[in-house]
Design a protein around this motif. Structure first.
Motif, short mmCIF file in Angstrom:
data_model
loop_
_atom_site.label_atom_id
_atom_site.label_comp_id
_atom_site.label_asym_id
_atom_site.label_seq_id
_atom_site.Cartn_x
_atom_site.Cartn_y
_atom_site.Cartn_z
N UNK A 536 0.71 -0.98 -0.24
CA UNK A 536 0.04 0.08 0.02
C UNK A 536 0.72 1.12 -0.16
N UNK A 537 1.90 1.31 0.67
CA UNK A 537 3.00 2.35 0.84
C UNK A 537 3.33 2.58 -0.98
N UNK A 538 3.82 1.33 -1.35
CA UNK A 538 4.30 1.53 -2.76
C UNK A 538 3.38 2.32 -3.73
N UNK A 539 2.04 1.86 -3.61
CA UNK A 539 0.79 2.18 -4.40
C UNK A 539 0.55 3.81 -4.16
N UNK A 540 0.79 4.29 -2.92
CA UNK A 540 0.39 5.58 -2.49
C UNK A 540 1.74 6.31 -3.23
N UNK A 541 3.00 5.83 -3.08
CA UNK A 541 4.23 6.78 -3.55
C UNK A 541 4.09 6.75 -5.30
N UNK A 542 3.39 5.75 -5.75
CA UNK A 542 3.17 5.83 -7.13
C UNK A 542 1.99 6.53 -7.73
N UNK A 543 1.26 7.19 -6.59
CA UNK A 543 0.31 8.00 -7.25
C UNK A 543 -1.08 7.06 -7.39
N UNK A 544 -1.05 5.83 -6.95
CA UNK A 544 -2.14 5.20 -7.08
C UNK A 544 -3.13 5.23 -5.81
N UNK A 545 -4.40 4.73 -5.76
CA UNK A 545 -4.99 4.85 -4.58
C UNK A 545 -4.73 3.87 -3.50
N UNK A 546 -4.43 4.15 -2.30
CA UNK A 546 -4.00 3.10 -1.39
C UNK A 546 -4.86 3.54 0.13
N UNK A 547 -5.16 2.24 0.55
CA UNK A 547 -5.97 2.25 1.74
C UNK A 547 -5.73 0.91 2.50
N UNK A 548 -6.12 0.73 3.83
CA UNK A 548 -5.83 -0.11 4.97
C UNK A 548 -7.24 -0.15 5.87
N UNK A 549 -7.96 -1.01 5.78
CA UNK A 549 -9.04 -1.13 6.74
C UNK A 549 -8.68 -2.39 7.81
N UNK A 550 -8.71 -2.10 9.01
CA UNK A 550 -8.34 -3.33 10.08
C UNK A 550 -9.44 -3.24 11.21
N UNK A 551 -10.04 -4.34 11.40
CA UNK A 551 -10.80 -4.52 12.82
C UNK A 551 -10.27 -5.77 13.71
N UNK A 552 -10.17 -5.37 14.92
CA UNK A 552 -9.53 -6.31 15.59
C UNK A 552 -9.87 -5.90 17.26
N UNK A 553 -9.43 -6.45 18.16
CA UNK A 553 -9.57 -6.37 19.55
C UNK A 553 -8.43 -5.17 19.87
N UNK A 554 -7.24 -5.31 19.74
CA UNK A 554 -6.22 -4.52 20.13
C UNK A 554 -5.15 -4.46 19.31
N UNK A 555 -4.29 -3.31 19.23
CA UNK A 555 -3.36 -2.87 18.47
C UNK A 555 -2.37 -2.22 19.45
N UNK A 556 -1.14 -3.30 19.61
CA UNK A 556 -0.10 -2.84 20.56
C UNK A 556 1.20 -2.80 19.83
N UNK A 557 1.69 -3.87 18.99
CA UNK A 557 2.89 -4.18 18.55
C UNK A 557 3.55 -2.88 18.01
N UNK A 558 4.74 -2.42 18.58
CA UNK A 558 5.44 -1.10 18.16
C UNK A 558 5.50 -1.12 16.49
N UNK A 559 6.43 -2.54 16.15
CA UNK A 559 6.62 -2.57 14.96
C UNK A 559 5.61 -2.34 13.72
N UNK A 560 4.57 -2.92 14.12
CA UNK A 560 3.43 -2.94 13.26
C UNK A 560 2.87 -1.34 13.21
N UNK A 561 2.77 -0.84 14.38
CA UNK A 561 2.36 0.56 14.49
C UNK A 561 3.35 1.52 13.82
#
Length: 725
Positions: A536-561
């Motif tokens: 998605x980062x590559x798509x955004x940098x190339x000028x293409x639409x880029x989006x992420x949706x995510x649903x879950x209970x918790x977001x904690x991991x610093x690497x993913x953040x």
């Protein structure tokens, strides 16, 4: 079973100084959880909910807080006592975290006390009275008091054991969640003072309901205080006050344990005697009694709080059982998937024809039970493999596996002994399964098997076909009635082979090779997720639409953040639906201005894990990559648990999850809270276009479960995403 050597370095949060400069990048995990529990408590104040449902939310907030202290606070206190130099991801020491936690927890308790006072008054106005020891006499007639005294003498008195507190009678052991009343007495014969303690028996119901159409409840401890003269004849009661104890309830796992079953059986017993972590005192307790309790129950090492006139608000759940449908949510009966009915109830025929996703609790968990029961009874089924993380006390799933084994099928059950607070029940299930001939496996010692997977191997036309069920929730018939989760059924041979490799990994330590579709933690789930975000980062940098949706209970991991921050900086539009803990800071200029986070708290507990990636288009779109998973974005899920993540390729299932489930969650504005960059949550205002996602799915059948009836009716409304940007 220990982990492979090449995976031993995956515990990212083992670095004692990890994230020491992270206060500007991450919210504190523990304070974020307390903020979640604050949102739960706020639902007890939500007048849109029926009154008894509000009491239920208050009860849930109390039970949640108990577990938080027994596990998370206890762990931090242990670090502090052992001088462990580990900082949180936001750069706080254990001592700094504990100070902030206790301040916020005490504020939460004060709010719980205020909420209960208001709810108690409103209950009384609707004919449900909760009486205290001080109000019993004025609220009850002589006939009622006579009945109450008889009940006390005959039902409660024989169970009570008063214990004197003097040099000859040392302070007794108070078990975890133990509730007791301490009395100061004077012996009438010689004016000799004496102190006594009365434990409230744990097996007893917390409340006694008086007979009659009008609901009148009295807590057991209030009865003990009211009838203290019967317990202590010949004494004058000077004062009495209640207290409650919470103990360290986490279990530490030793990798060298020779017998895991025996180890856990002993560990459960040790947990009951864990260090006192929290002492709750009745408000207004005399200082002399409070001092004694502090000295006897942990001194400076436990946290002391005054919890109002009612301790242990989690026990208020029993009042919700009162037969007052006018004060509860309207009853709801989940649907059975029409697709399976079209095949005469033959789960295998329906799944073989096309993948199916079942949306719980709107569609019944009975379909999962039907799948297992059919497998047990089908003479062509040769093998069943099943993971069991939390199965609860209802034996339906266990009975199906036992029936299959007794029918001569090869049945393997991976029973997770480390499922917190379900360890004892899981030991009982494991024993019952083994007696029936099921091959019971306990998996890895230091990893939890958290993936929810079932596979059935069936003989068809001289060959074997594998049918799989992948769940985002547990095989638990009770929680499946209130947790929103997805059950994905498939006969895709690629997923069947992947599932077989996953089971072989757990049961025989055989490393999977060439997995076609499934990613597993701790092997490759995090790297796969990172690559998806990078795309998605590559798509955004190339000028293409880029989006992420995510649903879950918790977001904690610093690497993913951090990777999400990188994506935001590149212009990727990110929407997260995080019910509980969120350590990511959204909407911060120069860091996360393209990230929005919301939390949905309502009638049902949002539990499903769904991840969606635009794949060159804005979401939703038919070419998006959609995944379901058993994992949250936490270090433990990536590094210390067996979790799965799989792509959804079936067109109808893809549309249901992306265009229905995810869009409904994003446009909900009646049960949603928006996370701000400063860590506060703001309740969404419905405005002139209210939308309640729980109500929507209660009244609109799913797509993949409807079969031919969907094409005939076309009655499922198409949801549209109204942008909030």
């Amino acid at each position: 079973m220990t982990r492979p050597a090449h995976l031993a370095s995956l515990d990212h949060d083992d670095d004692p100084f990890a994230g020491s400069e992270g206060s500007d990048r991450y919210f504190n995990r523990e304070l974020s959880w307390l903020a979640f529990n604050r949102r739960v408590l706020e639902e007890a104040c939500n007048t849109a909910h029926p009154l008894l449902e509000r009491v239920r939310f208050l009860s849930i907030s109390g039970s949640n807080l108990d577990e938080f202290f027994m596990v998370r606070v206890a762990g931090l206190k242990g670090q502090q006592l052992q001088d462990v130099a580990r900082l949180s991801n936001d750069g706080l020491t254990s001592g700094q975290q504990l100070a902030a936690i206790v301040a916020e927890a005490d504020a939460l308790v004060t709010s719980q006390r205020d909420v209960w006072r208001d709810l108690r008054r409103q209950l009384a106005e609707t004919g449900i009275a909760v009486l205290s020891s001080r109000t019993i006499d004025e609220a009850l007639s002589g006939e009622d008091l006579a009945w109450l005294e008889t009940q006390f003498r005959e039902q409660l008195f024989p169970i009570l054991t008063p214990q004197a507190l003097d040099p000859a009678h040392p302070f007794p052991f108070i078990p975890n969640k133990g509730l007791a009343v301490m009395f100061d007495l004077v012996r009438i014969a010689d004016d000799q003072p004496i102190r006594e303690l009365v434990m409230i028996p744990a097996p007893m119901p917390r409340f006694l309901r008086l007979p009659g159409e009008k609901a009148r409840y009295i807590a057991v401890e209030s009865l003990v205080k009211r009838f203290a003269p019967l317990v202590f004849p010949g004494y004058r009661v000077i004062g009495g006050a209640e207290f409650r104890v919470l103990r360290d309830s986490d279990l530490e796992i030793e990798e060298e344990a020779e017998d895991l079953v025996r180890y856990f059986a002993n560990a459960i017993k040790r947990r009951r005697r864990g260090r006192v972590i929290r002492l709750e005192l009745e408000s207004g307790m005399p200082k002399r009694l409070g001092s004694v309790l502090r000295d006897e129950l942990g001194g400076a090492d436990c946290f002391v709080t005054e919890s109002g006139a009612f301790l242990g608000v989690g026990d208020l759940e029993s009042i919700v059982d009162e037969d007052r449908p006018d004060l509860k949510f309207p009853p709801f009966s989940p649907r059975f998937p029409e697709r399976i009915r079209e095949y005469g109830g033959d789960c295998f025929a329906a799944i073989k024809a096309k993948d199916i996703v079942v949306h719980h609790p709107y569609e019944t968990f009975d379909v999962v039970l039907a799948f297992l029961k059919q497998a047990a009874a089908d003479p062509d089924v040769v093998a069943i493999k099943q993971t069991l993380y939390r199965a609860g006390k209802q034996p339906a799933v266990i009975n199906a596996l036992i029936a299959a084994a007794e029918a001569g099928k090869s049945v393997t059950a991976v029973v997770e002994l480390k499922a917190r607070f379900d360890e004892e029940q899981n030991l009982l299930w494991a024993s019952a399964l083994e007696r029936a001939g099921v091959q019971v496996v306990y998996g890895f010692i230091d990893w939890k098997t958290h993936a929810k997977v079932s596979m059935v191997v069936r003989r068809e036309s001289g060959q074997y076909r594998t049918y799989c069920h992948f769940g985002t929730g547990n095989y638990h018939p009770i929680t499946a009635k209130v947790y929103t989760d997805l059950s994905f059924f498939t006969a895709d041979p690629r997923l069947g082979l992947d599932a077989a490799q996953m089971f072989n990994y757990i049961t025989g330590y055989v490393e999977p090779e060439n997995m076609a579709l499934i990613s597993l933690s701790p092997r490759d789930l995090r790297p796969r997720l990172m690559r998806l975000i990078d795309t998605e980062i590559d798509n955004a940098k190339a000028g293409r639409p880029a989006a992420i949706w995510a649903k879950m209970n918790s977001v904690v991991d610093p690497a993913v953040i951090d990777k999400l921050y990188e994506a935001s900086d590149a212009g990727v539009q990110i929407d997260l639906i995080i019910r509980g803990i969120c350590c990511l800071k959204p909407g911060v200029p120069g860091l996360s201005e393209n990230i929005r986070v919301k939390s949905v708290i309502g009638r049902f507990l949002e539990h499903s894990r769904i991840w969606c990636f635009g794949n060159g288009g804005m979401l939703p779109n038919d070419g998006a990559q959609v995944f379901i998973s058993s994992a949250d974005w936490m270090q433990r899920n990536f590094d210390r648990r067996i979790e799965y993540m799989l792509p959804i390729e079936n067109k109808t299932v893809h549309q249901q999850i992306l265009d229905q489930v995810m869009v409904a969650n994003l446009i909900d504005n009646e049960q949603s809270w928006e996370l701000q960059g400063d860590g506060s949550y703001v309740r969404t205002q419905p405005g002139d276009r209210p939308f309640n996602l729980h109500r929507y799915f209660m009244t609109n059948p799913s797509l993949s479960g409807r079969g031919a009836s969907l094409a005939a009716s076309g009655s499922v409304p198409k949801l549209s995403l109204r942008s909030r940007r």
